[in-house]
Motif scaffolding. Structure first.
Motif, short mmCIF file in Angstrom:
data_model
loop_
_atom_site.label_atom_id
_atom_site.label_comp_id
_atom_site.label_asym_id
_atom_site.label_seq_id
_atom_site.Cartn_x
_atom_site.Cartn_y
_atom_site.Cartn_z
N SER A 3 -5.42 -10.32 13.19
CA SER A 3 -5.79 -9.06 12.56
C SER A 3 -4.57 -8.45 11.84
N GLY A 4 -4.80 -8.00 10.62
CA GLY A 4 -3.74 -7.33 9.87
C GLY A 4 -2.82 -8.25 9.09
N CYS A 5 -3.13 -9.56 9.04
CA CYS A 5 -2.21 -10.50 8.38
C CYS A 5 -2.42 -10.56 6.87
N GLY A 6 -3.49 -9.92 6.36
CA GLY A 6 -3.68 -9.87 4.92
C GLY A 6 -4.88 -10.66 4.39
N LYS A 7 -5.78 -11.06 5.28
CA LYS A 7 -6.93 -11.87 4.85
C LYS A 7 -7.86 -11.09 3.94
N THR A 8 -8.28 -9.90 4.42
CA THR A 8 -9.21 -9.09 3.63
C THR A 8 -8.55 -8.67 2.31
N THR A 9 -7.29 -8.31 2.38
CA THR A 9 -6.59 -7.91 1.15
C THR A 9 -6.61 -9.05 0.13
N PHE A 12 0.84 -1.19 0.00
CA PHE A 12 0.00 0.00 0.00
C PHE A 12 0.88 1.25 0.00
N GLY A 64 0.66 -5.49 2.54
CA GLY A 64 -0.57 -6.23 2.78
C GLY A 64 -0.39 -7.69 2.44
N ILE A 72 3.26 0.03 3.37
CA ILE A 72 2.68 -1.03 4.22
C ILE A 72 2.44 -2.28 3.37
N1 LIG Z 1 -6.21 0.62 1.99
C1 LIG Z 1 -5.15 0.40 2.76
N2 LIG Z 1 -4.17 1.32 2.91
C2 LIG Z 1 -3.09 1.10 3.69
N3 LIG Z 1 -2.88 -0.04 4.37
C3 LIG Z 1 -3.82 -1.01 4.28
C4 LIG Z 1 -5.00 -0.84 3.48
N4 LIG Z 1 -5.74 -1.97 3.59
C5 LIG Z 1 -5.07 -2.79 4.41
N5 LIG Z 1 -3.92 -2.23 4.83
C6 LIG Z 1 -2.89 -2.83 5.69
O1 LIG Z 1 -2.52 -4.09 5.15
C7 LIG Z 1 -2.37 -5.07 6.15
C8 LIG Z 1 -3.33 -6.22 5.91
O2 LIG Z 1 -4.65 -5.75 6.09
P1 LIG Z 1 -5.94 -6.68 5.95
O3 LIG Z 1 -5.84 -7.48 4.72
O4 LIG Z 1 -7.13 -5.79 6.08
O5 LIG Z 1 -5.81 -7.61 7.23
P2 LIG Z 1 -6.85 -8.65 7.90
O6 LIG Z 1 -8.09 -8.70 7.07
O7 LIG Z 1 -6.11 -9.95 7.95
O8 LIG Z 1 -7.10 -8.12 9.28
C9 LIG Z 1 -2.58 -4.34 7.47
O9 LIG Z 1 -1.33 -3.92 7.95
C10 LIG Z 1 -3.43 -3.16 7.07
O10 LIG Z 1 -3.25 -2.10 7.95
#
Ligand SMILES: Nc1ncnc2c1ncn2[C@@H]1O[C@H](COP(=O)(O)OP(=O)(O)O)[C@@H](O)[C@H]1O
Ligand SMILES: [Mg+2]
Length: 361
Positions: free
Chosen positions: A42-48, A16, A22, A20
């Motif tokens: 949390s923050g490991c990249g699941k949603t991404t 990102f 992802g 950062i």
């Molecule tokens: N749009 C974004 N801009 C900057 N950083 C992001 C964004 N989306 C996610 N991140 C960062 O990427 C990492 C993975 O996020 P995410 O996939 O949401 O984690 P999870 O779903 O596993 O909790 C985290 O460090 C998060 O802060």
């Protein structure tokens, strides 16, 4: 690529703005019809990962393939993929039918065809009688089902679900896990679900992908992850695991013999590696694979009990081995009511036939 992969992530990275990370070079094959779960803190990249598969996020490196075709540059609406969002993202001012039909309105279907598909989708999630209800009249569980119906009405090849049950209370959550699994079997659709709840992942998935800091730690069926975690991270994330620094003693056929202080252990090595005599490794030992006796015997090591926690059928003993190494043991409750108390000496041994993994860091 493997012929049976429906979705393939090929060295997918997402950095990102601001640097950062992802996702960090993720390779993953998703088979048609499987229920795959992405699990991790949390923050490991699941949603991404989900957003990259859906097309809401474009990777900064690597490719996304569907049926062997590169879809990395395809817009979300051009992919046969639908998402159930964590907050459901329903339209509160529209009724249930309109919410479910929303995805279909972009397709060229007659009004009658649309109505039929909406009814079928609501039937699938057990909400056929709520067609005309307003979203605001529905319970949390019913809203969850509407979001599911809205996603399946488009008959996607892949359904992505981001923490779909996290807003529900524990009892409803367990019921919805069963329903979600049943729905997936009936549809035969590939489900990719995200959760940070290991119990949920273990109970619902065909395979689980354990993620940590934007990378995949291990991908395996639930029982394999539980019995043969490959890394310390997976071992400590799935269930409770004692991580015991142990000295290699020797080999008996397939079994590697170790000692954690005075406690004899046996481990298996998935890699086939045999350590050198005297080497130390981390051995994972489940609390239920340890026995605690009142008397010392061959193969036991003394441990001072520092805590006793009631767990129903078992007592969880927190104890310290000779060198001050903490160890957790699940001991059955005795019929006569006698049990260990804080300050007692427990004589700990490994249950015969226990399958302890040798872990990499
Ligand atoms: N749009 C974004 N801009 C900057 N950083 C992001 C964004 N989306 C996610 N991140 C960062 O990427 C990492 C993975 O996020 P995410 O996939 O949401 O984690 P999870 O779903 O596993 O909790 C985290 O460090 C998060 O802060
Ligand atoms: Mg998330």
């Amino acid at each position: 690529m493997a012929l049976d992969a429906l979705v393939r992530l090929q060295k997918v990275s997402k950095v990102f703005p601001g640097g950062i990370v992802g996702l960090d070079s993720v390779d993953l094959d998703i088979a048609p019809g499987e229920f795959l779960t992405l699990l991790g803190p949390s923050g490991c990249g699941k949603t991404t990962s989900l957003r990259v598969i859906a097309g809401f996020e474009s990777p900064t490196g690597g490719n996304v393939l569907l049926d062997g075709r590169d879809i990395t540059g395809l817009r979300p609406f051009d992919r046969p993929v639908n998402t159930v969002f964590q907050d459901y993202a329903l339209f509160p001012h529209m009724d249930v039918a309109a919410n479910v039909g929303f995805g279909l309105s972009l397709r060229k279907l007659t009004g009658a065809e649309q109505a039929k598909r909406v009814r079928e989708a609501l039937d699938m999630v057990g909400l056929a009688d709520k067609l005309g209800a307003r979203i605001s009249e529905l319970s949390g569980g019913q809203r969850q089902r509407v979001a599911l119906a809205r996603a399946i009405v488009c008959e996607p090849r892949v359904l992505l679900l981001d923490e779909p049950l996290s807003a529900l209370d524990a009892h409803l959550r367990e019921q919805m896990q069963i329903e979600l699994k049943r729905l997936q079997s009936r549809l035969g659709t590939t489900f990719v679900m995200v959760t940070h709840d290991q119990t949920e992942a273990l109970s619902i998935s065909d395979r689980i992908v354990v993620m940590n800091k934007g990378r995949i730690e291990q991908t395996a069926a639930p029982a394999t992850l539980y019995d043969r975690p490959a890394t310390r991270f997976v071992a400590s994330f799935i269930g409770t695991m004692n991580l015991l620094q142990s000295r290699f003693v020797g080999r008996d056929g397939e079994r590697l013999r170790f000692a954690a202080g005075d406690l004899p252990l046996e481990a298996t090595s998935d890699s086939g590696e045999t350590p050198a005599a005297g080497d130390t490794r981390t051995i994972g030992v489940r609390p239920e694979d340890l026995l605690a006796a009142g008397e010392a015997a061959e193969g036991t090591a003394p441990a001072r009990v520092s805590g006793v926690v009631f767990h129903g059928r078992t007592l969880r003993l927190h104890a310290e081995l000779g060198e001050g190494t903490p160890i957790v043991i699940d001991a059955p409750r005795r019929a006569d009511g006698s049990q260990f108390s804080v300050g007692d000496m427990a004589h700990v041994s490994l249950r015969r036939g226990a399958n302890c993994p040798m872990l990499s860091s």
